[in-house]
Motif scaffolding. Structure first.
Motif, PDB file in Angstrom:
ATOM      1  N   VAL A   1       0.852  -1.185   0.000  1.00 40.86           N
ATOM      2  CA  VAL A   1       0.000   0.000   0.000  1.00 40.86           C
ATOM      3  C   VAL A   1       0.893   1.241   0.000  1.00 40.86           C
ATOM      4  O   VAL A   1       1.786   1.382   0.842  1.00 40.86           O
ATOM      5  CB  VAL A   1      -0.949   0.011   1.213  1.00 40.86           C
ATOM      6  N   LEU A   2       0.650   2.131  -0.955  1.00 38.01           N
ATOM      7  CA  LEU A   2       1.423   3.368  -1.081  1.00 38.01           C
ATOM      8  C   LEU A   2       0.677   4.559  -0.488  1.00 38.01           C
ATOM      9  O   LEU A   2       1.296   5.468   0.070  1.00 38.01           O
ATOM     10  CB  LEU A   2       1.734   3.646  -2.560  1.00 38.01           C
ATOM     11  N   ALA A   3      -0.648   4.574  -0.648  1.00 36.22           N
ATOM     12  CA  ALA A   3      -1.478   5.672  -0.131  1.00 36.22           C
ATOM     13  C   ALA A   3      -2.823   5.097   0.290  1.00 36.22           C
ATOM     14  O   ALA A   3      -3.358   4.205  -0.367  1.00 36.22           O
ATOM     15  CB  ALA A   3      -1.669   6.744  -1.193  1.00 36.22           C
ATOM     16  N   PHE A   4      -3.356   5.626   1.380  1.00 35.70           N
ATOM     17  CA  PHE A   4      -4.660   5.185   1.866  1.00 35.70           C
ATOM     18  C   PHE A   4      -5.289   6.365   2.587  1.00 35.70           C
ATOM     19  O   PHE A   4      -4.951   6.663   3.737  1.00 35.70           O
ATOM     20  CB  PHE A   4      -4.509   3.974   2.794  1.00 35.70           C
ATOM     21  N   GLU A   5      -6.192   7.064   1.891  1.00 33.16           N
ATOM     22  CA  GLU A   5      -6.824   8.272   2.417  1.00 33.16           C
ATOM     23  C   GLU A   5      -8.336   8.154   2.272  1.00 33.16           C
ATOM     24  O   GLU A   5      -8.918   8.629   1.302  1.00 33.16           O
ATOM     25  CB  GLU A   5      -6.295   9.505   1.673  1.00 33.16           C
ATOM     26  N   PRO A   6      -8.992   7.480   3.237  1.00 33.13           N
ATOM     27  CA  PRO A   6     -10.440   7.267   3.163  1.00 33.13           C
ATOM     28  C   PRO A   6     -11.203   8.588   3.091  1.00 33.13           C
ATOM     29  O   PRO A   6     -10.826   9.530   3.781  1.00 33.13           O
ATOM     30  CB  PRO A   6     -10.758   6.526   4.455  1.00 33.13           C
ATOM     31  N   PRO A   7     -12.270   8.650   2.334  1.00 32.27           N
ATOM     32  CA  PRO A   7     -12.756   7.652   1.385  1.00 32.27           C
ATOM     33  C   PRO A   7     -12.459   8.032  -0.062  1.00 32.27           C
ATOM     34  O   PRO A   7     -13.293   7.796  -0.957  1.00 32.27           O
ATOM     35  CB  PRO A   7     -14.271   7.694   1.647  1.00 32.27           C
ATOM     36  N   HIS A   8     -11.299   8.603  -0.321  1.00 32.02           N
ATOM     37  CA  HIS A   8     -11.050   9.127  -1.663  1.00 32.02           C
ATOM     38  C   HIS A   8      -9.855   8.559  -2.419  1.00 32.02           C
ATOM     39  O   HIS A   8      -9.843   8.616  -3.653  1.00 32.02           O
ATOM     40  CB  HIS A   8     -10.912  10.656  -1.604  1.00 32.02           C
TER      41      HIS A   8
ATOM     42  N   VAL B   1      -1.096   0.915  -9.024  1.00 33.57           N
ATOM     43  CA  VAL B   1      -2.524   1.084  -9.254  1.00 33.57           C
ATOM     44  C   VAL B   1      -3.031   2.128  -8.264  1.00 33.57           C
ATOM     45  O   VAL B   1      -2.729   2.053  -7.074  1.00 33.57           O
ATOM     46  CB  VAL B   1      -3.283  -0.247  -9.058  1.00 33.57           C
ATOM     47  N   THR B   2      -3.780   3.102  -8.781  1.00 29.40           N
ATOM     48  CA  THR B   2      -4.362   4.137  -7.929  1.00 29.40           C
ATOM     49  C   THR B   2      -5.856   4.198  -8.190  1.00 29.40           C
ATOM     50  O   THR B   2      -6.292   4.246  -9.340  1.00 29.40           O
ATOM     51  CB  THR B   2      -3.722   5.510  -8.219  1.00 29.40           C
ATOM     52  N   TYR B   3      -6.618   4.189  -7.104  1.00 32.73           N
ATOM     53  CA  TYR B   3      -8.069   4.320  -7.175  1.00 32.73           C
ATOM     54  C   TYR B   3      -8.421   5.666  -6.549  1.00 32.73           C
ATOM     55  O   TYR B   3      -7.995   5.965  -5.433  1.00 32.73           O
ATOM     56  CB  TYR B   3      -8.763   3.215  -6.372  1.00 32.73           C
ATOM     57  N   ARG B   4      -9.211   6.457  -7.274  1.00 29.87           N
ATOM     58  CA  ARG B   4      -9.674   7.749  -6.758  1.00 29.87           C
ATOM     59  C   ARG B   4     -11.196   7.781  -6.816  1.00 29.87           C
ATOM     60  O   ARG B   4     -11.779   7.406  -7.830  1.00 29.87           O
ATOM     61  CB  ARG B   4      -9.111   8.896  -7.583  1.00 29.87           C
ATOM     62  N   LEU B   5     -11.809   8.250  -5.741  1.00 26.17           N
ATOM     63  CA  LEU B   5     -13.261   8.410  -5.686  1.00 26.17           C
ATOM     64  C   LEU B   5     -13.566   9.881  -5.463  1.00 26.17           C
ATOM     65  O   LEU B   5     -13.057  10.489  -4.512  1.00 26.17           O
ATOM     66  CB  LEU B   5     -13.849   7.583  -4.542  1.00 26.17           C
TER      67      LEU B   5
END
Length: 181
Positions: free
Chosen positions: A76-83, A101-105
Motif C-alpha cells: 500500500v502506497l497511499a490510503f486516504e479514506p474515502p477518496h 494502481v491508484t483508485y480515486r473516488l
C-alpha cells in the motif's frame, strides 16, 4: 459511463486511466473497494488479504477464495479514506516488475466518479496488457455491485469459473510463496 484515457509518461511506461460514474455515494463505493477478508467480484473474485489492514507501507495480496493461491501482491502506497487508495501491483504468474494502481473516488452528480489509474507497467509487457484488459471489468462490476448489490454478468461468470482458475494456477502462485511479512 466509462472513459478510457492513456497518458504517456515515458517511452518505458504509459499511465492508463479509466473513469466510471457510479450512481452511489462515495462512502458506499469506498467500503466495497477496500473490503478485506471477503470475496470481491470486481477483483475477479479475489479476497484482499493483509496482516494489519490497509495502510501505507502494509503488504497486501489478492488471494483466491480457497486461500491457497496468491494472484496479486503489492504494498500500500497511499490510503486516504474515502477518496484515495494506491498500491504496487504484481501478478504472481507474470515475471515482470510491479506497476502502480491508484483508485480515486470523487463525488459527482449525486454519485461517485471512480477512477482507476495504472502506471509504471512496462509498455507492451504482459502485465500491462492483462491490467488493461481488467480495467473496464473492474469499473463495470464495482458499479453494478454498488448500484444493485450484485456484480454484472461478467463478474458472476468469473465467480462461477473460480474453481477452474484454482485448478490451472501455477506452482509459483501458491500462497506460501507470497508471505505478507
Amino acid at each position: 459511463m466509462t472513459i478510457d484515457a492513456p497518458r504517456h509518461a515515458s517511452a518505458a511506461a504509459t499511465t492508463h486511466v479509466n473513469r466510471t460514474f457510479i450512481a452511489a455515494p462515495v462512502d458506499t463505493v469506498w467500503s466495497l473497494l477496500v473490503a478485506t477478508d471477503t470475496v470481491l467480484p470486481f477483483f475477479f473474485g479475489a479476497i484482499c488479504d493483509t496482516r494489519d489492514g490497509l495502510r501505507p507501507g502494509a503488504r497486501m495480496r489478492m488471494v483466491h477464495p480457497n486461500r491457497k493461491i496468491a494472484m496479486v501482491v503489492g504494498e500500500v502506497l497511499a490510503f486516504e479514506p474515502p477518496h484515495l487508495y494506491a498500491h504496487t501491483f504484481r501478478m504472481t504468474h507474470i515475471d515482470e516488475p510491479p506497476a502502480t494502481v491508484t483508485y480515486r473516488l470523487t463525488p459527482a452528480d449525486g454519485g461517485t466518479m471512480f477512477e482507476l489509474e495504472i502506471a509504471e507497467a512496462r509498455r507492451g509487457g504482459r502485465l500491462e496488457r492483462e491490467m488493461l484488459g481488467a480495467q473496464k471489468f473492474i469499473g463495470t462490476n464495482l458499479k453494478a455491485l454498488a448500484e444493485t448489490g450484485k456484480p454484472a454478468f461478467s463478474g458472476r461468470m468469473v465467480m462461477a469459473l473460480s474453481p477452474l482458475i484454482a485448478m490451472t494456477a501455477k506452482k509459483e502462485q501458491r500462497i506460501a510463496n507470497w508471505p505478507l511479512e
